[in-house]
Design an enzyme around this catalytic site. Structure first.
Site, PDB file in Angstrom:
ATOM      1  N   HIS A   1      13.687 -38.745  -5.399  1.00 36.07           N
ATOM      2  CA  HIS A   1      13.111 -39.018  -4.041  1.00 36.07           C
ATOM      3  C   HIS A   1      11.659 -38.550  -4.129  1.00 36.07           C
ATOM      4  O   HIS A   1      11.196 -38.220  -2.780  1.00 36.07           O
ATOM      5  CB  HIS A   1      14.062 -38.525  -3.097  1.00 36.07           C
ATOM      6  CG  HIS A   1      15.362 -38.691  -2.828  1.00 36.07           C
ATOM      7  ND1 HIS A   1      15.633 -40.047  -2.401  1.00 36.07           N
ATOM      8  CD2 HIS A   1      16.612 -38.195  -3.301  1.00 36.07           C
ATOM      9  CE1 HIS A   1      16.936 -40.306  -2.485  1.00 36.07           C
ATOM     10  NE2 HIS A   1      17.654 -39.195  -2.985  1.00 36.07           N
TER      11      HIS A   1
ATOM     12  N   TRP B   1      -3.052  -2.561  -1.685  1.00 41.41           N
ATOM     13  CA  TRP B   1      -2.618  -4.125  -1.867  1.00 41.41           C
ATOM     14  C   TRP B   1      -3.442  -4.794  -0.667  1.00 41.41           C
ATOM     15  O   TRP B   1      -3.367  -4.684   0.523  1.00 41.41           O
ATOM     16  CB  TRP B   1      -1.360  -4.440  -1.689  1.00 41.41           C
ATOM     17  CG  TRP B   1      -0.945  -5.940  -1.780  1.00 41.41           C
ATOM     18  CD1 TRP B   1      -0.812  -6.417  -3.086  1.00 41.41           C
ATOM     19  CD2 TRP B   1      -0.869  -6.878  -0.827  1.00 41.41           C
ATOM     20  NE1 TRP B   1      -0.371  -8.001  -2.988  1.00 41.41           N
ATOM     21  CE2 TRP B   1      -0.775  -8.182  -1.769  1.00 41.41           C
ATOM     22  CE3 TRP B   1      -1.066  -6.844   0.585  1.00 41.41           C
ATOM     23  CZ2 TRP B   1      -0.484  -9.322  -0.844  1.00 41.41           C
ATOM     24  CZ3 TRP B   1      -0.884  -8.160   1.199  1.00 41.41           C
ATOM     25  CH2 TRP B   1      -0.558  -9.312   0.324  1.00 41.41           C
TER      26      TRP B   1
ATOM     27  N   ARG C   1       3.987  -0.696  -4.910  1.00 40.05           N
ATOM     28  CA  ARG C   1       3.606  -0.908  -3.641  1.00 40.05           C
ATOM     29  C   ARG C   1       2.111  -1.889  -3.451  1.00 40.05           C
ATOM     30  O   ARG C   1       1.861  -2.359  -2.541  1.00 40.05           O
ATOM     31  CB  ARG C   1       3.557   0.177  -2.610  1.00 40.05           C
ATOM     32  CG  ARG C   1       4.798   0.873  -2.422  1.00 40.05           C
ATOM     33  CD  ARG C   1       4.788   2.071  -1.478  1.00 40.05           C
ATOM     34  NE  ARG C   1       4.607   1.531  -0.066  1.00 40.05           N
ATOM     35  CZ  ARG C   1       5.675   1.630   0.664  1.00 40.05           C
ATOM     36  NH1 ARG C   1       6.905   2.053   0.168  1.00 40.05           N
ATOM     37  NH2 ARG C   1       5.704   1.205   1.728  1.00 40.05           N
TER      38      ARG C   1
ATOM     39  N   LYS D   1       5.603  -4.826  -5.232  1.00 44.36           N
ATOM     40  CA  LYS D   1       6.870  -4.879  -5.323  1.00 44.36           C
ATOM     41  C   LYS D   1       7.433  -4.772  -3.938  1.00 44.36           C
ATOM     42  O   LYS D   1       8.301  -5.436  -3.365  1.00 44.36           O
ATOM     43  CB  LYS D   1       7.301  -3.775  -5.883  1.00 44.36           C
ATOM     44  CG  LYS D   1       8.674  -3.552  -5.874  1.00 44.36           C
ATOM     45  CD  LYS D   1       9.306  -4.396  -7.250  1.00 44.36           C
ATOM     46  CE  LYS D   1      10.966  -4.326  -7.311  1.00 44.36           C
ATOM     47  NZ  LYS D   1      11.420  -5.533  -7.697  1.00 44.36           N
TER      48      LYS D   1
ATOM     49  N   GLU E   1      14.828 -19.915  -8.356  1.00 44.75           N
ATOM     50  CA  GLU E   1      14.713 -18.358  -8.575  1.00 44.75           C
ATOM     51  C   GLU E   1      13.982 -18.855 -10.088  1.00 44.75           C
ATOM     52  O   GLU E   1      13.160 -17.758 -10.296  1.00 44.75           O
ATOM     53  CB  GLU E   1      15.917 -17.700  -8.852  1.00 44.75           C
ATOM     54  CG  GLU E   1      16.149 -16.567  -9.669  1.00 44.75           C
ATOM     55  CD  GLU E   1      15.163 -15.386  -8.893  1.00 44.75           C
ATOM     56  OE1 GLU E   1      14.616 -15.689  -8.003  1.00 44.75           O
ATOM     57  OE2 GLU E   1      15.081 -14.224  -9.883  1.00 44.75           O
TER      58      GLU E   1
ATOM     59  N   GLU F   1       5.380 -16.712 -10.843  1.00 47.38           N
ATOM     60  CA  GLU F   1       4.829 -15.147 -10.581  1.00 47.38           C
ATOM     61  C   GLU F   1       4.600 -14.344 -11.869  1.00 47.38           C
ATOM     62  O   GLU F   1       3.715 -13.532 -11.814  1.00 47.38           O
ATOM     63  CB  GLU F   1       5.983 -14.333  -9.643  1.00 47.38           C
ATOM     64  CG  GLU F   1       6.907 -13.764 -10.348  1.00 47.38           C
ATOM     65  CD  GLU F   1       7.777 -13.115  -9.213  1.00 47.38           C
ATOM     66  OE1 GLU F   1       7.287 -12.038  -8.623  1.00 47.38           O
ATOM     67  OE2 GLU F   1       9.076 -13.052  -9.405  1.00 47.38           O
TER      68      GLU F   1
ATOM     69  N   CYS G   1       0.725  -1.285  -0.103  1.00 46.45           N
ATOM     70  CA  CYS G   1       0.051  -0.168   0.014  1.00 46.45           C
ATOM     71  C   CYS G   1       0.843   1.304   0.033  1.00 46.45           C
ATOM     72  O   CYS G   1       2.069   1.369   0.726  1.00 46.45           O
ATOM     73  CB  CYS G   1      -1.036   0.120   1.150  1.00 46.45           C
ATOM     74  SG  CYS G   1      -2.102  -1.385   1.264  1.00 46.45           S
TER      75      CYS G   1
ATOM     76  N   LYS H   1      10.411 -16.808 -10.771  1.00 50.15           N
ATOM     77  CA  LYS H   1      10.151 -16.034 -11.700  1.00 50.15           C
ATOM     78  C   LYS H   1       8.889 -16.393 -12.734  1.00 50.15           C
ATOM     79  O   LYS H   1       8.289 -15.650 -13.054  1.00 50.15           O
ATOM     80  CB  LYS H   1      11.586 -15.918 -12.557  1.00 50.15           C
ATOM     81  CG  LYS H   1      11.905 -14.388 -12.852  1.00 50.15           C
ATOM     82  CD  LYS H   1      12.614 -13.403 -11.895  1.00 50.15           C
ATOM     83  CE  LYS H   1      12.170 -13.250 -10.481  1.00 50.15           C
ATOM     84  NZ  LYS H   1      12.938 -12.544  -9.754  1.00 50.15           N
TER      85      LYS H   1
ATOM     86  N   ASN I   1      -1.681   1.967   5.396  1.00 56.00           N
ATOM     87  CA  ASN I   1      -0.725   0.874   5.012  1.00 56.00           C
ATOM     88  C   ASN I   1      -0.226   0.194   6.297  1.00 56.00           C
ATOM     89  O   ASN I   1       0.089   0.729   7.224  1.00 56.00           O
ATOM     90  CB  ASN I   1       0.503   1.606   4.355  1.00 56.00           C
ATOM     91  CG  ASN I   1       1.457   0.467   4.122  1.00 56.00           C
ATOM     92  OD1 ASN I   1       1.497  -0.546   4.031  1.00 56.00           O
ATOM     93  ND2 ASN I   1       2.890   1.140   4.013  1.00 56.00           N
ATOM     94  N   GLY I   2      -0.580  -1.345   6.165  1.00 59.96           N
ATOM     95  CA  GLY I   2      -0.176  -1.926   7.227  1.00 59.96           C
ATOM     96  C   GLY I   2      -1.248  -2.759   7.824  1.00 59.96           C
ATOM     97  O   GLY I   2      -2.356  -2.919   6.804  1.00 59.96           O
TER      98      GLY I   2
HETATM   99  C1  F6R Z   1      10.451 -12.100  -6.872  1.00 58.29           C
HETATM  100  C2  F6R Z   1      10.521 -11.006  -5.597  1.00 58.29           C
HETATM  101  C3  F6R Z   1      10.345 -11.220  -4.460  1.00 58.29           C
HETATM  102  C4  F6R Z   1      11.178 -10.254  -3.638  1.00 58.29           C
HETATM  103  C5  F6R Z   1      10.817 -10.606  -2.153  1.00 58.29           C
HETATM  104  C6  F6R Z   1      11.804  -9.800  -1.294  1.00 58.29           C
HETATM  105  O1  F6R Z   1      10.746 -11.585  -8.128  1.00 58.29           O
HETATM  106  O2  F6R Z   1      11.020 -10.082  -6.279  1.00 58.29           O
HETATM  107  O3  F6R Z   1      10.412 -12.625  -4.115  1.00 58.29           O
HETATM  108  O4  F6R Z   1      12.656 -11.007  -3.754  1.00 58.29           O
HETATM  109  O5  F6R Z   1       9.600  -9.784  -2.058  1.00 58.29           O
HETATM  110  O6  F6R Z   1      11.828  -8.381  -1.482  1.00 58.29           O
HETATM  111  P1  F6R Z   1      12.907  -7.440  -1.136  1.00 58.29           P
HETATM  112  O7  F6R Z   1      14.309  -7.978  -1.634  1.00 58.29           O
HETATM  113  O8  F6R Z   1      12.928  -6.058  -1.411  1.00 58.29           O
HETATM  114  O9  F6R Z   1      13.189  -7.863   0.416  1.00 58.29           O
END
Ligand code: F6R
Length: 610
Positions: free
Chosen positions: A503, A74, A27, A605, A480, A487, A2, A484, A98-99
């Site tokens: 396994h 969010w 956000r 993000k 990773e 998501e 948010c 990627k 926010n929160g």
């Molecule tokens: C995936 C992604 C998230 C962040 C995670 C941590 O592509 O970006 O998994 O890596 O939310 O965010 P930070 O690095 O900002 O603590």
């Protein structure tokens, strides 16, 4: 999560609030709203969905006030509908939040019993009624806010407008909030990024602080309501440029920025004369002063931590624990006084990682924050800060920030290997030399985007499930790659250590399941290749990423296997260079499927709630 923007001015504020929200869209983007005070009355406009919807509402039904608040949401409590969007107003006041208010259910019950009628499913509405209740009992806005703050539990930042009062109140506990100081106007914002077009003079509120803003003045109070001053810091606004620069998406732009930001991040941590890793000025304890490094992070940053464990153990012979921040904090880990904790985060705001940092600090750990945002909460809380130099990352999926974390962690591992004497300066020089070639090699990889686009179209976009496998540092890279892909494209994907397949996960294999195998020609290559053949033998389609030496060893070529030949790598450069094909495969799969690459559904993000 948010985003909040507030402005008190002598000029109209609505469009500037909406523009500020556009900068905060990373956000959250479930719904948005704005409220302004006009002739003492609060008028509100809200809409479900992205900020463009709010812009249309505001264009059709303008607001003319000089004091206002805005919010990008969010959703936590209550679906992302217009009715649950903020600001939440009740004819007496209007709030953006926010929160999470943890005692909202209890407050709702108490206030309902007193006759308050709730209209949304949000936890935020309990703050609206709580403050209203104090106003109804004769409190001024300032008194009502302070009393309410003492009754709220949880982590939050809020902005509040009151009917009939030309002021804007803000408060923070657990979630960041900054004041921007302008010319005859004042700003409130979740972070510097949202306020960058308006002012470079910022005041970071401390835990428990709250503030009263008027167009030409502000007064900050601490949690006891005692007036307090906080320093004004100047933040250069050119650090916060946001543009796609001709790329279709921020993510694609950020993928292509990697050669330059990796080069910059590396040169920041190399001594210009000796070309050896240099973390001087960090106050980093000498290696013999601690036993263990605990690395804590979330998501992609957690995978960077997992890669770093291989390097710190292998190169520096250190003891390393890696934790997910959400588990670390509540697991009651045994923390030996004077150990080192390293917190990795692009944003520096992730609620779980920040809480873990505070927990570790309270338990006598020397806390280092490896972050991409110099002004972030983690940077301000930590004992020492290492900055990645990735620049603003807008795409929700982390790309350039991740590889910048990797290059800094590789260099840190080399620096510590010198301290432990596990490596000689000559050996470290060889590793550094290999790292300095990474930006050029990344540039070469980025000339082959069409290959990844075609593979994504032919092999991945139609799949229901996809597996990624790798060994050593390529195991976290498999995780990773899967993260990627899922998501961005909403295809179910999982990463496994290649040796673990038999396994259990191998039961998933059939002809509809693509398996992406990460197999640089290293000491584990033959074993990984055997695992690739095991899944091929069971009908899977295999996309194998290797290098020229590895490719020569693959004799079984048929229409069930594609071999992508990359550049030769070392133990340190492999994760950095394999990151790019994984990012491109995810990007093009999402692009071909037509999902929202920069703002995938349900995500944000900056994850500032637990
Ligand atoms: C995936 C992604 C998230 C962040 C995670 C941590 O592509 O970006 O998994 O890596 O939310 O965010 P930070 O690095 O900002 O603590």
């Amino acid at each position: 999560m948010c985003g909040i923007i507030g402005i008190t001015s002598t000029k109209p504020v609505t469009q500037r609030i909406v523009d500020g929200l556009k900068r905060l869209e990373y956000r959250g983007y479930d719904s948005a709203g704005v409220a302004t005070l006009e002739s003492g009355h609060i008028n509100t406009r809200r809409s479900a969905g992205k900020i463009a919807n709010l812009q249309s509402v505001v264009d059709a039904h303008p607001l003319h006030g000089h004091i206002g608040i805005g919010h990008i949401r969010w959703a936590t409590h209550g679906a992302p509908t217009e009715n649950n969007a903020h600001p939440i107003s009740n004819g007496k006041l209007s709030i953006v939040h926010n929160g999470i208010i943890e005692n909202f259910a209890q407050l709702r019950e108490q206030l309902t019993a007193k006759g308050h009628v709730f209209h949304s499913q949000t936890d935020t509405e309990s703050i609206v009624h709580l403050i209203t209740d104090h106003l109804d009992h004769g409190s001024s806005p300032k008194e009502a806010l302070h009393k309410a703050l003492n009754q709220l539990e949880g982590a939050f930042a809020i902005g509040v407008l009151f009917e009939g009062h030309d002021l804007l109140l803000g408060a923070r506990r657990g979630s960041p909030l900054v004041i921007g100081v302008g010319e005859e106007e004042m700003f409130l914002g979740s972070d510097a990024l949202g306020l960058a077009p308006y002012t470079d003079r910022l005041i970071y509120l401390e835990e428990g602080d709250w503030v009263i803003l008027k167009s030409n003045s502000y007064q900050i109070y601490d949690h006891n309501a005692a007036p307090i001053t906080r320093p004004i810091v100047h933040i250069p606004t050119d650090n916060f440029q946001i543009a796609k620069d001709g790329f279709a998406h921020f993510m694609l732009k950020e993928i292509h920025e990697q050669p330059s930001v990796i080069g910059q991040s590396l040169s920041n941590v190399l001594d210009p004369c000796s070309r050896l890793p240099s973390f001087e000025g960090l106050n980093f304890p000498q290696v013999n002063a601690f036993d263990t490094i605990n690395i804590v992070a979330c998501g992609t940053s957690h995978y960077a931590a997992m890669v770093a464990k291989y390097w710190l153990e292998g190169l520096a012979h250190l003891r390393v624990n890696v934790d997910m921040a959400s588990e670390f904090r509540y697991r009651k880990p045994t923390l030996i006084s004077n150990d080192i904790c390293l917190f990795i985060s692009q944003s520096g705001e992730t609620a779980d990682t920040l809480a873990a940092l505070k927990h570790a600090k309270a338990h006598g750990q020397f806390c280092i924050a490896l972050v991409n945002v110099a002004t972030s909460s983690m940077a301000r809380e930590a004992d020492a800060v290492i900055l990645t130099d990735a620049g603003v990352e807008v795409g929700v999926a982390s790309t350039k920030a991740f590889t910048c974390q990797l290059i800094v962690l590789a260099t840190l591992s080399l620096a510590l290997s010198l301290q432990t004497k596990a490596s000689s300066p000559e050996q470290v020089t060889v590793h550094v030399e290999a790292l300095t070639h990474v930006p050029t090699l990344m540039g070469q990889l980025l000339t082959q985007t069409e290959t990844y686009s075609q593979i994504a179209r032919k092999w991945l976009m139609g799949a229901k499930d996809i597996l990624y496998i790798g060994r050593g540092t390529l195991f976290p890279m498999a995780l990773e790659g899967a993260l990627k892909l899922k998501e961005l494209s909403y295809i179910h994907a999982e990463g496994f250590p290649a040796g673990e397949l038999k396994h259990g996960p191998i039961a998933l294999i059939d002809q509809d399941l693509p398996v992406i195998v990460l197999a640089p020609h290293d000491h584990l290559f033959d074993k990984t290749l055997s695992n690739a053949f095991e899944v091929l033998a069971r009908g899977a389609r295999v996309i194998l990423l290797t290098d020229t030496i590895g490719a020569k060893k693959i004799t079984q070529i048929n229409d069930h296997i594609i071999v992508i030949t990359l550049i030769e790598t070392t133990d340190l450069t492999a994760p950095l260079l394999y990151a790019l094909p994984l990012q491109l495969l995810a990007y093009y799969t999402a692009l071909h499927k037509g999902t929202d690459v920069d703002q995938p559904r349900n995500l944000a993000k900056s994850v500032t709630v637990e």
